[in-house]
Design an enzyme around this catalytic site. Sequence first.
Site, mmCIF file in Angstrom:
data_model
loop_
_atom_site.group_PDB
_atom_site.id
_atom_site.type_symbol
_atom_site.label_atom_id
_atom_site.label_comp_id
_atom_site.label_asym_id
_atom_site.label_seq_id
_atom_site.Cartn_x
_atom_site.Cartn_y
_atom_site.Cartn_z
ATOM 1 N N ARG A 1 -6.102 -8.985 -70.685
ATOM 2 C CA ARG A 1 -6.940 -8.491 -69.587
ATOM 3 C C ARG A 1 -6.132 -7.846 -68.465
ATOM 4 O O ARG A 1 -6.696 -7.165 -67.611
ATOM 5 C CB ARG A 1 -7.791 -9.636 -69.034
ATOM 6 N N TYR B 1 27.002 10.399 -51.782
ATOM 7 C CA TYR B 1 26.848 10.450 -53.241
ATOM 8 C C TYR B 1 27.150 11.862 -53.735
ATOM 9 O O TYR B 1 26.596 12.846 -53.221
ATOM 10 C CB TYR B 1 25.401 10.058 -53.582
#
Length: 455
Positions: free
Chosen positions: A24, A379
């Site tokens: 469910r 980065y």
Amino acid sequence: MTETRPAAARRCLAVILAAGGGVRMKSEVPKVLHAIGGRSLLWHVVSAVRDSGADAVAVVVGPDRDDVAAEARRVDPQVRIHVQRERLGTAHAVLAARDSLAEGFDDVLVVFADTPLVMPETFRRMREALARGAAVAPLAFEAADPTGYGRMLVRDGQLVAIREHKDADEAERRVRLCNAGLMALDGKGALELLEGIGNANAQREYYLTDAVEEARRRGLSAVALVAPESEVMGVNDRVQLAQAEAILQGRLRTAAMRGGATLVAPETVFLSVDTRLGRDVLVEPHVVFGPGVTVDDGAVIHSFSHLEGAHVGPGATVGPFGRLRPGADLGPKAKIGNFVEVKSAQIGAGAKVSHLTYLGDASVGANANIGAGTITCNYDGFRKFRTEIGDNAFIGSNSALVAPVRVGAGAFVGSGSVITDDVPADALALGRGRQVVKEGWAVSFRERQPKKARD
């Protein structure tokens, strides 16, 4: 006759049933790995039975459910994993942990991994019933709507049976005292009792609930313990998951406020189970605390901020619209203002990062000032690099600090600079193109345009 000893002196095994499919939920994720309060349903159950004093925890999983087993071991590295190969009912599921049951624990708690709100105190009450001589002690609740639940049948003050809804007659279906599913069993006879349960019912399954009648048949006692319906609710779909979250959030908010924090609009603040708020912390409306957040005394978290894996020092402020990601560590009286994001960065005492800034993989010294629009370029597409900013440094607005780079104590970085080299202490660094002004250029530019464009 069952030996009775104080609960504290008895050894306890908790068997957690986690093999359900959770159809469910309509999810590729196993039901018990869905989360409330920032932790899986399974985490809540394992933690609660451990906190209640269980000496050993056995988790019954379905075949090929290594993910569920891994989560159980993450919560408790000592957990025992048992596999239920076939689904033939709840009693059959408990017997999947036969090897653990055979060790002869004094108490056995049988609980469900999709029932995450049961308190450790309730598990202790169940064990105390065994210590007083009960062989079976199931948990019950008064249901607002008993439809679908097993009924607790009590006669002359004694629990005589738990009747599944499908097997109950009309009189039994009018009973409002319902089975919560959890059960405590006297460990010395638990294995024999479970093996005596048959499957003569509408589903042809081996029901754990039949342990009550089996115990009575053997001349043993059974008692029902009552808990609030909200505490024993199970989670079977997304609606119930949200309902469980709401109940848990209510508990967490109450605990935070009773601990000395002010939540201006508690219903709008979302906490994780490990959120730690100090005394005199002020939390404004619409704040989300993800896992791993500690906020020290006297700090202020302004509206619409989101914190995760972060530490906020005493007297520091965050937001509004502040974003602290994992590894953010704010010193005393540091300021993180609106639309500032901090990740894996240490912000020194009294430092100010007031608005529109990203600081990642960085350290900012005490009393430094970071201007609007500053970015640590940490980065390169493959690796992360650090930026170090010294005490009392001043970073002008709209600056980009290309890591790895250091800005010394007391240094100034001019607004609009791109800094690629280290800046010595007390120096001024400018990394921008020289401005050129051409008088009258705009007039001649407009005159060169077609008439239609100028109109």
